[in-house]
Design a protein around this motif. Structure first.
Motif, PDB file in Angstrom:
ATOM      1  N   LEU A 124      10.122  -2.151  -7.875  1.00  0.00           N
ATOM      2  CA  LEU A 124      11.570  -1.406  -7.323  1.00  0.00           C
ATOM      3  C   LEU A 124      12.240  -0.820  -8.627  1.00  0.00           C
ATOM      4  CD1 LEU A 124      13.921  -2.909  -5.018  1.00  0.00           C
ATOM      5  CD2 LEU A 124      14.920  -2.020  -6.988  1.00  0.00           C
ATOM      6  N   VAL A 125      12.713  -1.798  -9.922  1.00  0.00           N
ATOM      7  CA  VAL A 125      13.302  -1.341 -11.172  1.00  0.00           C
ATOM      8  C   VAL A 125      12.541  -0.507 -11.494  1.00  0.00           C
ATOM      9  CG1 VAL A 125      14.388  -2.303 -13.071  1.00  0.00           C
ATOM     10  CG2 VAL A 125      14.701  -3.391 -11.024  1.00  0.00           C
ATOM     11  N   GLY A 126      11.223  -0.682 -11.886  1.00  0.00           N
ATOM     12  CA  GLY A 126      10.533   0.253 -12.639  1.00  0.00           C
ATOM     13  C   GLY A 126      10.450   1.738 -12.182  1.00  0.00           C
ATOM     14  N   ASN A 127      10.353   1.858 -10.749  1.00  0.00           N
ATOM     15  CA  ASN A 127      10.428   3.322 -10.257  1.00  0.00           C
ATOM     16  C   ASN A 127      11.660   3.770 -10.773  1.00  0.00           C
ATOM     17  OD1 ASN A 127       7.797   4.275  -8.985  1.00  0.00           O
ATOM     18  ND2 ASN A 127       7.865   2.364  -8.051  1.00  0.00           N
ATOM     19  N   LEU A 128      12.707   3.105 -10.455  1.00  0.00           N
ATOM     20  CA  LEU A 128      14.041   3.756 -10.632  1.00  0.00           C
ATOM     21  C   LEU A 128      14.329   3.951 -12.338  1.00  0.00           C
ATOM     22  CD1 LEU A 128      16.467   1.366  -8.738  1.00  0.00           C
ATOM     23  CD2 LEU A 128      15.686   3.773  -8.171  1.00  0.00           C
ATOM     24  N   VAL A 129      13.695   3.406 -13.193  1.00  0.00           N
ATOM     25  CA  VAL A 129      13.656   3.662 -14.571  1.00  0.00           C
ATOM     26  C   VAL A 129      12.901   5.129 -14.776  1.00  0.00           C
ATOM     27  CG1 VAL A 129      12.827   2.872 -16.902  1.00  0.00           C
ATOM     28  CG2 VAL A 129      13.730   1.282 -15.466  1.00  0.00           C
ATOM     29  N   ARG A 130      11.717   5.185 -14.092  1.00  0.00           N
ATOM     30  CA  ARG A 130      11.028   6.548 -14.366  1.00  0.00           C
ATOM     31  C   ARG A 130      11.838   7.393 -13.764  1.00  0.00           C
ATOM     32  NH1 ARG A 130       5.240   6.714 -11.761  1.00  0.00           N
ATOM     33  NH2 ARG A 130       6.084   5.873 -10.117  1.00  0.00           N
ATOM     34  N   VAL A 131      12.694   7.472 -12.583  1.00  0.00           N
ATOM     35  CA  VAL A 131      13.488   8.506 -12.054  1.00  0.00           C
ATOM     36  C   VAL A 131      14.478   9.001 -13.209  1.00  0.00           C
ATOM     37  CG1 VAL A 131      15.207   8.881 -10.632  1.00  0.00           C
ATOM     38  CG2 VAL A 131      13.375   7.649  -9.740  1.00  0.00           C
ATOM     39  N   GLY A 132      15.099   8.258 -13.999  1.00  0.00           N
ATOM     40  CA  GLY A 132      15.941   8.451 -15.001  1.00  0.00           C
ATOM     41  C   GLY A 132      15.285   9.034 -16.040  1.00  0.00           C
ATOM     42  N   LEU A 133      14.217   8.579 -16.488  1.00  0.00           N
ATOM     43  CA  LEU A 133      13.520   9.348 -17.643  1.00  0.00           C
ATOM     44  C   LEU A 133      13.031  10.672 -17.313  1.00  0.00           C
ATOM     45  CD1 LEU A 133      11.317   6.152 -18.613  1.00  0.00           C
ATOM     46  CD2 LEU A 133      13.183   7.178 -20.137  1.00  0.00           C
ATOM     47  N   ARG A 179       9.400 -11.533 -10.900  1.00  0.00           N
ATOM     48  CA  ARG A 179       9.292 -11.212  -9.649  1.00  0.00           C
ATOM     49  C   ARG A 179       8.523  -9.700  -9.493  1.00  0.00           C
ATOM     50  NH1 ARG A 179      14.314 -12.775  -6.131  1.00  0.00           N
ATOM     51  NH2 ARG A 179      15.306 -11.863  -8.119  1.00  0.00           N
ATOM     52  N   ARG A 180       7.189  -9.485  -9.173  1.00  0.00           N
ATOM     53  CA  ARG A 180       6.400  -8.355  -9.149  1.00  0.00           C
ATOM     54  C   ARG A 180       7.076  -7.583  -8.264  1.00  0.00           C
ATOM     55  NH1 ARG A 180       1.250 -12.247  -8.993  1.00  0.00           N
ATOM     56  NH2 ARG A 180       1.347 -13.011 -11.065  1.00  0.00           N
ATOM     57  N   ARG A 181       7.965  -7.905  -7.195  1.00  0.00           N
ATOM     58  CA  ARG A 181       8.599  -6.813  -6.285  1.00  0.00           C
ATOM     59  C   ARG A 181       9.791  -6.273  -7.106  1.00  0.00           C
ATOM     60  NH1 ARG A 181      13.968  -6.931  -4.281  1.00  0.00           N
ATOM     61  NH2 ARG A 181      13.940  -6.377  -2.106  1.00  0.00           N
ATOM     62  N   GLN A 182      10.268  -6.969  -7.907  1.00  0.00           N
ATOM     63  CA  GLN A 182      11.514  -6.476  -8.659  1.00  0.00           C
ATOM     64  C   GLN A 182      10.965  -5.447  -9.750  1.00  0.00           C
ATOM     65  OE1 GLN A 182      13.408  -7.248  -6.338  1.00  0.00           O
ATOM     66  NE2 GLN A 182      15.078  -7.238  -7.957  1.00  0.00           N
ATOM     67  N   ALA A 208      12.663   2.641  -2.847  1.00  0.00           N
ATOM     68  CA  ALA A 208      13.238   2.194  -1.638  1.00  0.00           C
ATOM     69  C   ALA A 208      12.074   1.493  -0.827  1.00  0.00           C
ATOM     70  CB  ALA A 208      13.447   3.459  -1.022  1.00  0.00           C
ATOM     71  N   LEU A 209      10.886   2.081  -1.084  1.00  0.00           N
ATOM     72  CA  LEU A 209       9.843   1.130  -0.229  1.00  0.00           C
ATOM     73  C   LEU A 209       9.539  -0.131  -0.837  1.00  0.00           C
ATOM     74  CD1 LEU A 209       7.165   4.192   0.183  1.00  0.00           C
ATOM     75  CD2 LEU A 209       8.584   3.131   2.097  1.00  0.00           C
ATOM     76  N   ALA A 210       9.687  -0.262  -2.195  1.00  0.00           N
ATOM     77  CA  ALA A 210       9.297  -1.637  -2.796  1.00  0.00           C
ATOM     78  C   ALA A 210      10.665  -2.453  -1.954  1.00  0.00           C
ATOM     79  CB  ALA A 210       9.533  -1.459  -4.125  1.00  0.00           C
ATOM     80  N   ALA A 211      11.624  -2.095  -1.783  1.00  0.00           N
ATOM     81  CA  ALA A 211      12.847  -3.033  -1.441  1.00  0.00           C
ATOM     82  C   ALA A 211      12.558  -3.461   0.038  1.00  0.00           C
ATOM     83  CB  ALA A 211      14.273  -2.023  -1.486  1.00  0.00           C
ATOM     84  N   ARG A 212      11.578  -2.968   0.684  1.00  0.00           N
ATOM     85  CA  ARG A 212      11.344  -3.609   1.895  1.00  0.00           C
ATOM     86  C   ARG A 212      10.427  -4.858   1.638  1.00  0.00           C
ATOM     87  NH1 ARG A 212       8.151  -0.125   5.818  1.00  0.00           N
ATOM     88  NH2 ARG A 212       6.809   0.139   3.744  1.00  0.00           N
ATOM     89  N   ILE A 213      10.028  -5.108   0.617  1.00  0.00           N
ATOM     90  CA  ILE A 213       9.211  -6.297   0.424  1.00  0.00           C
ATOM     91  C   ILE A 213      10.101  -7.521  -0.035  1.00  0.00           C
ATOM     92  CG2 ILE A 213       7.045  -7.444  -0.878  1.00  0.00           C
ATOM     93  CD1 ILE A 213       6.208  -4.372  -1.317  1.00  0.00           C
ATOM     94  N   PHE A 253       0.896  -1.244  -0.083  1.00  0.00           N
ATOM     95  CA  PHE A 253      -0.021  -0.029   0.023  1.00  0.00           C
ATOM     96  C   PHE A 253       1.101   1.293   0.037  1.00  0.00           C
ATOM     97  CE2 PHE A 253      -3.177   2.637   2.694  1.00  0.00           C
ATOM     98  CZ  PHE A 253      -3.987   3.017   1.364  1.00  0.00           C
ATOM     99  N   ALA A 254       1.986   1.357   0.882  1.00  0.00           N
ATOM    100  CA  ALA A 254       2.838   2.401   0.911  1.00  0.00           C
ATOM    101  C   ALA A 254       3.715   2.718  -0.307  1.00  0.00           C
ATOM    102  CB  ALA A 254       3.724   2.299   1.927  1.00  0.00           C
ATOM    103  N   VAL A 255       3.840   1.446  -1.291  1.00  0.00           N
ATOM    104  CA  VAL A 255       4.254   1.691  -2.505  1.00  0.00           C
ATOM    105  C   VAL A 255       3.440   2.466  -3.491  1.00  0.00           C
ATOM    106  CG1 VAL A 255       5.325   0.450  -4.666  1.00  0.00           C
ATOM    107  CG2 VAL A 255       5.918  -0.410  -2.145  1.00  0.00           C
ATOM    108  N   ARG A 256       2.358   2.108  -3.461  1.00  0.00           N
ATOM    109  CA  ARG A 256       1.174   2.474  -4.189  1.00  0.00           C
ATOM    110  C   ARG A 256       1.101   3.948  -4.190  1.00  0.00           C
ATOM    111  NH1 ARG A 256      -3.324   1.318  -7.471  1.00  0.00           N
ATOM    112  NH2 ARG A 256      -3.154  -0.888  -7.207  1.00  0.00           N
TER     113      ARG A 256
END
Length: 431
Positions: free
Chosen positions: A86-95, A80-83, A195-200, A20-23
């Protein structure tokens, strides 16, 4: 109230709270990003103020989402949906940071539009992953409450993020720095979501069975067959296919209303030459719609157990019909805002119920593809609505005959779905 009791039962679920926090954080970043795009495409003096212009802009924005959807389904059933989160949000940061840099140095050009479309496509991928992951952290009767809470409060978080972006646009002096400011803040929030996704735990969100690299390549090579198999499964299950059908139908009708609202806000509720006043008027319409969304999160888990989830969908379509009947009579500000709130309740109530049906009645091995098909239908319906709006809407956005037709369309949808639900057997929920 029942919703309070359900929320008390839901909140102790630790893994749900993490997801929920990630969302919430991810969608607040979406809001900041999208307000910047809305200002650029629809409420800057040099851009679209006609029905054709607004419809074309929406079509350009949404067509990539429709293309991304099928690929997302194959990957979400194997990665893995957690990955992904995590990675998808990092990609958005770069874009997003790249877009901000381009806006400061070169201004708005083709590269900004292309990168914005890619970033929005990644966003739809992330939302599909969030939806497919939810049954892994919540099950049983609380899934309906979770479906009420997460998408609606996610939308509210996007509204908060959009409000922050809107305020930045008002307080900062005009220029390229102002254009980039909301994007830089949005990138920081996207990084927080990662970072929040990394907690899962890496395997906590599924899927249960994953393929190796060779199997994944084979799956991507047979994408069309996989989607057909997923569609056949949903049709065989019955209730998920009908839910997706009514979702696409209502999304088409809502898309016409949404485009009309942009035009009404810019050309009737404000001076067409004053783009900032038009943006403020449209923000008021969105705020009223958000009130309806908030009402849906309370009323859906409270009333749908009494009406049944299918009866609730039919009732929500009836509410949407009432809202369009009001606009068919008048486009004055107060009735329009009331109609927007009622439509928000009907639209979000329908979405919550549809999400629940698809999640509850679809096996985990097919959920990724189910929500990929969901995204394809969701966005393709809006693109179709844009094409219709370009053809039939006047540049003012208001047409009494069209809103009368929309009223009838929602009534027919309510009657048709209710009849189909009564005649068809109920699917047995799956784990």
């Amino acid at each position: 109230m029942q919703v309070i009791a359900d929320l008390r039962a839901l909140w102790p679920l630790r893994e749900f709270r993490k997801l929920f926090a990630v969302r919430l954080v991810s969608q607040s970043a979406d809001g900041m990003f999208q307000v910047g795009l809305a200002t650029l495409f629809f409420f800057s003096p040099e851009n679209a103020s006609t029905a054709g212009g607004v419809a074309a802009a929406f079509a350009v924005l949404l067509l990539p989402f429709t293309v991304v959807g099928p690929w997302a389904g194959v990957l979400l059933d194997r990665w893995r949906r957690r990955q992904v989160l995590l990675v998808g949000n990092l990609v958005r940061v770069g874009l997003t940071l790249t877009i901000a840099l381009l806006m400061v140095t070169d201004g708005v050009g083709p590269a900004v539009y292309v990168l914005a479309l890619v970033a929005l496509s990644v966003n739809r991928f992330l939302l599909s992953a969030l939806s497919a992951s939810l049954p892994r952290v919540v099950d049983g009767p609380l899934l309906l409450t979770a479906n009420s809470l997460t998408p609606t409060l996610g939308t509210a978080a996007a509204g908060v993020g959009g409000g922050i972006g809107f305020v930045l646009g008002w307080v900062l002096p005009a220029g390229r720095v102002r254009d980039a400011a909301a994007l830089v803040v949005a990138a920081a929030v996207m990084a927080t979501a990662s970072a929040l996704a990394a907690r899962i735990a890496p395997d906590r969100l599924g899927p249960s069975d994953r393929s190796d690299a060779a199997q994944l390549r084979a799956a991507l090579g047979t994408l069309a067959r996989g989607l057909v198999e997923g569609a056949r499964y949903l049709v065989a299950r019955g209730t998920p296919a009908r839910a997706l059908g009514v979702m696409a139908y209502t999304r088409f009708l809502y898309g016409v209303v949404f485009i009309a609202s942009v035009l009404i806000a810019r050309n009737l509720l404000a001076d067409p030459a004053d783009s900032r006043a038009g943006l403020a008027a449209f923000a008021a319409v969105l705020g009223a719609t958000a009130v309806g969304f908030a009402a849906a999160v309370v009323l859906t888990p409270t009333l749908s157990p009494r009406t049944g989830v299918h009866g609730w969908i039919a009732g929500c379509l009836g509410l949407a019909a009432v809202s369009q009947g009001v606009i068919a009579v008048t486009y004055e500000r107060v009735p329009l805002l009331i109609a927007a709130a009622v439509l928000g309740l009907g639209a979000q109530g329908t979405k919550i119920a549809v999400d629940t049906i698809v999640q509850r009645d679809t096996a985990d091995a097919y959920r990724g593809r189910a929500f990929a098909l969901y995204d394809v239908l969701y966005n393709a319906a809006f693109v179709g609505a844009a094409a219709l709006a370009a053809a039939v809407l006047p540049d003012t956005g208001w047409s009494r005959p069209l809103f009368a037709v929309l009223t009838v369309g929602y009534v027919l949808g309510a009657l048709g779905y209710g009849f189909a639900a009564r005649r068809a057997p109920e699917a047995v929920p799956v784990g």
